[in-house]
Design an enzyme around this catalytic site. Structure first.
Site, PDB file in Angstrom:
ATOM      1  N   ARG A  60      40.771 -78.554 -18.452  1.00  0.00           N
ATOM      2  CA  ARG A  60      39.956 -78.348 -19.651  1.00  0.00           C
ATOM      3  C   ARG A  60      40.728 -78.492 -20.950  1.00  0.00           C
ATOM      4  O   ARG A  60      40.131 -78.682 -21.999  1.00  0.00           O
ATOM      5  CB  ARG A  60      39.386 -76.935 -19.625  1.00  0.00           C
ATOM      6  CG  ARG A  60      38.055 -76.861 -18.936  1.00  0.00           C
ATOM      7  CD  ARG A  60      37.662 -75.413 -18.917  1.00  0.00           C
ATOM      8  NE  ARG A  60      37.369 -75.045 -17.548  1.00  0.00           N
ATOM      9  CZ  ARG A  60      36.139 -74.953 -17.077  1.00  0.00           C
ATOM     10  NH1 ARG A  60      35.111 -75.159 -17.845  1.00  0.00           N
ATOM     11  NH2 ARG A  60      35.925 -74.645 -15.819  1.00  0.00           N
ATOM     12  N   ASP A 254      43.689 -63.286   2.845  1.00  0.00           N
ATOM     13  CA  ASP A 254      44.680 -64.010   2.053  1.00  0.00           C
ATOM     14  C   ASP A 254      45.745 -64.664   2.935  1.00  0.00           C
ATOM     15  O   ASP A 254      46.090 -65.826   2.735  1.00  0.00           O
ATOM     16  CB  ASP A 254      45.333 -63.030   1.054  1.00  0.00           C
ATOM     17  CG  ASP A 254      46.313 -63.716   0.110  1.00  0.00           C
ATOM     18  OD1 ASP A 254      46.052 -64.870  -0.268  1.00  0.00           O
ATOM     19  OD2 ASP A 254      47.326 -63.089  -0.275  1.00  0.00           O
ATOM     20  N   HIS A 259      48.192 -68.193   7.268  1.00  0.00           N
ATOM     21  CA  HIS A 259      49.624 -68.258   7.606  1.00  0.00           C
ATOM     22  C   HIS A 259      49.949 -67.584   8.945  1.00  0.00           C
ATOM     23  O   HIS A 259      50.608 -68.171   9.797  1.00  0.00           O
ATOM     24  CB  HIS A 259      50.473 -67.601   6.520  1.00  0.00           C
ATOM     25  CG  HIS A 259      50.199 -68.094   5.129  1.00  0.00           C
ATOM     26  ND1 HIS A 259      49.819 -69.380   4.856  1.00  0.00           N
ATOM     27  CD2 HIS A 259      50.263 -67.474   3.923  1.00  0.00           C
ATOM     28  CE1 HIS A 259      49.661 -69.520   3.544  1.00  0.00           C
ATOM     29  NE2 HIS A 259      49.915 -68.387   2.958  1.00  0.00           N
TER      30      HIS A 259
HETATM   31  C1  BG6 Z   1      49.992 -67.215  -0.580  1.00  0.00           C
HETATM   32  C2  BG6 Z   1      49.223 -65.938  -0.805  1.00  0.00           C
HETATM   33  O1  BG6 Z   1      49.305 -68.043   0.317  1.00  0.00           O
HETATM   34  O2  BG6 Z   1      51.271 -66.923  -0.060  1.00  0.00           O
HETATM   35  C3  BG6 Z   1      49.999 -64.990  -1.694  1.00  0.00           C
HETATM   36  O3  BG6 Z   1      47.979 -66.223  -1.424  1.00  0.00           O
HETATM   37  C4  BG6 Z   1      51.410 -64.791  -1.165  1.00  0.00           C
HETATM   38  O4  BG6 Z   1      49.337 -63.732  -1.804  1.00  0.00           O
HETATM   39  C5  BG6 Z   1      52.066 -66.140  -0.916  1.00  0.00           C
HETATM   40  O5  BG6 Z   1      52.142 -64.053  -2.133  1.00  0.00           O
HETATM   41  C6  BG6 Z   1      53.424 -65.956  -0.277  1.00  0.00           C
HETATM   42  O6  BG6 Z   1      54.058 -67.198  -0.133  1.00  0.00           O
HETATM   43  P1  BG6 Z   1      55.607 -67.278   0.159  1.00  0.00           P
HETATM   44  O7  BG6 Z   1      55.865 -68.724   0.368  1.00  0.00           O
HETATM   45  O8  BG6 Z   1      56.304 -66.699  -1.038  1.00  0.00           O
HETATM   46  O9  BG6 Z   1      55.855 -66.438   1.374  1.00  0.00           O
END
Ligand code: BG6
Length: 506
Positions: A60, A254, A259
């Site tokens: 934007r 999340d 993950h």
């Molecule tokens: C993200 C989450 O996918 O991964 C976050 O939304 C989290 O909440 C982050 O902090 C952590 O990533 P990394 O690579 O620092 O472990």
């Protein structure tokens, strides 16, 4: 200059992207500023992008290409992994363009189309376009439809078109299905790259190397020898500044849905026929489909919210006082679940997953904890953890792996103690690991999909999580409070204690 310490056996071929343009929707967002743009710069500085590569920002702000380049310089200076090099940056900046507009603004898409034409002429992009949607998921459908209406997602184009989407892939199974249907109605499934940045992490890929490149682990990797598996993703940071995303999402949606379930899948899956995308992804899908939900969801889960307190010598505010949150929010900042996998290999071996914010320290690890030897001769130790071997893969930080086993203490008597044997990436290799986003963006540009989950995997993960979410949503109580710097709520320790186990202190 080549690294004089480089191992002479290191004969890797560099994978270099071909010509193309990367279009970032949501370029001014946190992720793009802190991770994506620095990762693109790092790829350029490692010589992995062609010199005429183009980057288009879509947002934007009323920016010119020059304003965009000036901002990008600051983001790169603040967060890139490789040292800043003026020549590399100038080359990259010469291919930067900016489209100013809202995500539903037809005029902006016309301008995007004209800009991509211009780049095909001036930078020989070959009309290869990757559209990276680093935007709230509520906009995915609009952007996909606009790209389609403006003939930017068109198979008839001479180049390739790929779309990259960031999690969250929906909020539950039903919304994930809707989202998949929308995206795949515009882009064919093999042009859709769903990013789970954990799969771009070196140590996560190393899981495949450890399991399938060695002979000594796999024979033990089953319910005859493994007692249980613990997968931990602990963070010391709080939620500050992310209320608009996190409230109503929580730790399980999340990071467990994506993950941690991906880590579970890679730990538990059968050996794929090859590392080709279809083979790898089908094995992950199969094992996710075999995950069995516990009958008593309450007994097999725990959730918490961090309170105010002290962490690392600093006073920190509690979750409910973080800016932007509803003070009665029931969103959890810590979640733990126990899952079983209904296969011949894993039947009877619980997989415990936990993730939380404001915990003791930042660490992600997978611990495969073995059963004790059936006949322990060392009677002093019958009741403690002695003799319980563990193989721990440290995803981050201090990437590496550790094996715990028993050893005799030096001396004239037969005293036995558990010791560890450690492999650290930092000691074994002379090069630091690329950031997950470098690897993943390069894979998108090369059109290599193995590290990107297919929609079936995403849907399986929601199938696993939805019942827990529904169970928690129906509870009248708030998640259990826990102190910052601790290892989560007491109910999480009880979840393990009921099974006669304890969480590792990473
Ligand atoms: C993200 C989450 O996918 O991964 C976050 O939304 C989290 O909440 C982050 O902090 C952590 O990533 P990394 O690579 O620092 O472990």
């Amino acid at each position: 200059m080549s690294n004089p310490l480089r191992d002479a056996r290191d004969r890797r071929l560099n994978r270099i992207a071909g010509p193309g343009a990367l279009v970032f929707f949501g370029i001014t967002g946190d992720l793009a500023r802190k991770k994506l743009m620095p990762a693109v710069y790092d790829l350029a500085s490692r010589g992995l992008l062609p010199p005429n590569f183009a980057i288009v920002g879509f947002g934007r702000r009323d920016w010119s290409a020059e304003d965009f380049a000036a901002q990008a310089r600051e983001w790169i200076l603040a967060s890139s992994r490789t040292p800043f090099n003026e020549t590399v940056f100038t080359q990259l900046a010469s291919g930067m363009r900016f489209i100013s507009g809202a995500f539903d603004d037809d005029a902006a898409y016309e301008q995007l189309s004209a800009t991509l034409d211009e780049l095909a002429e001036t930078r020989s992009t070959g009309r290869n376009h990757a559209f990276y949607l680093s935007i709230p998921p509520s906009w995915f459908d609009v952007v996909c439809e606009k790209l389609s209406e403006h003939k930017l997602a068109n198979d008839a184009n001479p180049g390739w078109e790929r779309v990259v989407i960031e999690k969250p892939f929906g909020h539950d199974l039903a919304s994930a299905r809707e989202l998949n249907a929308i995206v795949e109605s515009v882009f064919p499934p093999d042009s859709v790259f769903r990013i789970d940045h954990y799969l771009g992490k070196e140590t996560v890929q190393n899981l495949l190397a450890l399991r399938f490149g060695n002979q000594m682990f796999e024979p033990l990797w089953n319910n005859k020898y493994v007692d249980h598996v613990q997968i931990t993703m602990a963070e010391d940071i709080g939620i500050g500044g992310r209320a608009s995303y996190y409230d109503g999402v929580g730790a399980a949606r999340d990071v467990i849905q994506n993950h941690l379930l991906q880590l579970l899948a890679l730990t538990a899956m059968e050996e794929p026929i090859s590392f080709n995308a279809d083979h790898l992804r089908s094995e992950k899908e199969k094992v996710l489909a075999a995950v069995q939900l516990p009958e008593d969801l309450g007994a097999a889960s725990a959730r918490g919210q961090y309170t105010s307190g002290w962490q690392g010598g600093e006073e920190v505010v509690g979750f409910l006082d973080e800016e932007g949150f509803n003070p009665k929010s029931k969103t959890e900042t810590y979640a733990a679940v126990r899952l079983n996998i209904n296969t011949r290999r894993w039947s009877g071996v619980p997989f415990y997953l936990r993730a939380g914010k404001r915990l003791g320290r930042r660490v992600t690890e997978i611990a495969v904890v073995f059963k004790k030897a059936p006949n322990l001769l060392f009677t002093d130790h019958k009741d403690d953890e002695f003799g319980q071997n563990a193989f721990v893969i440290r995803v981050q930080p201090d990437e590496g792996a550790t094996i715990r086993f028993s050893s005799k203490v030096p001396g004239t008597q037969m005293e036995i103690r558990d010791v560890t044997m450690d492999f650290g990436y930092g000691n074994a290799f002379t090069e630091s690991s690329p950031e997950a986003y470098e690897r993943l963006i390069l894979d998108v540009l090369l059109g290599e999909p193995p590290l990107f989950p297919r929609h079936e995997e995403v849907e399986q993960s929601w199938r696993i999580l939805d019942p827990f979410e529904e169970y928690w949503a129906a509870l009248p109580t708030q998640p259990e409070p826990y102190a910052p710097g601790s290892w989560g709520p007491a109910s999480s320790d009880e979840l393990m204690a009921k099974d006669g186990r304890t969480w590792r202190r990473p």
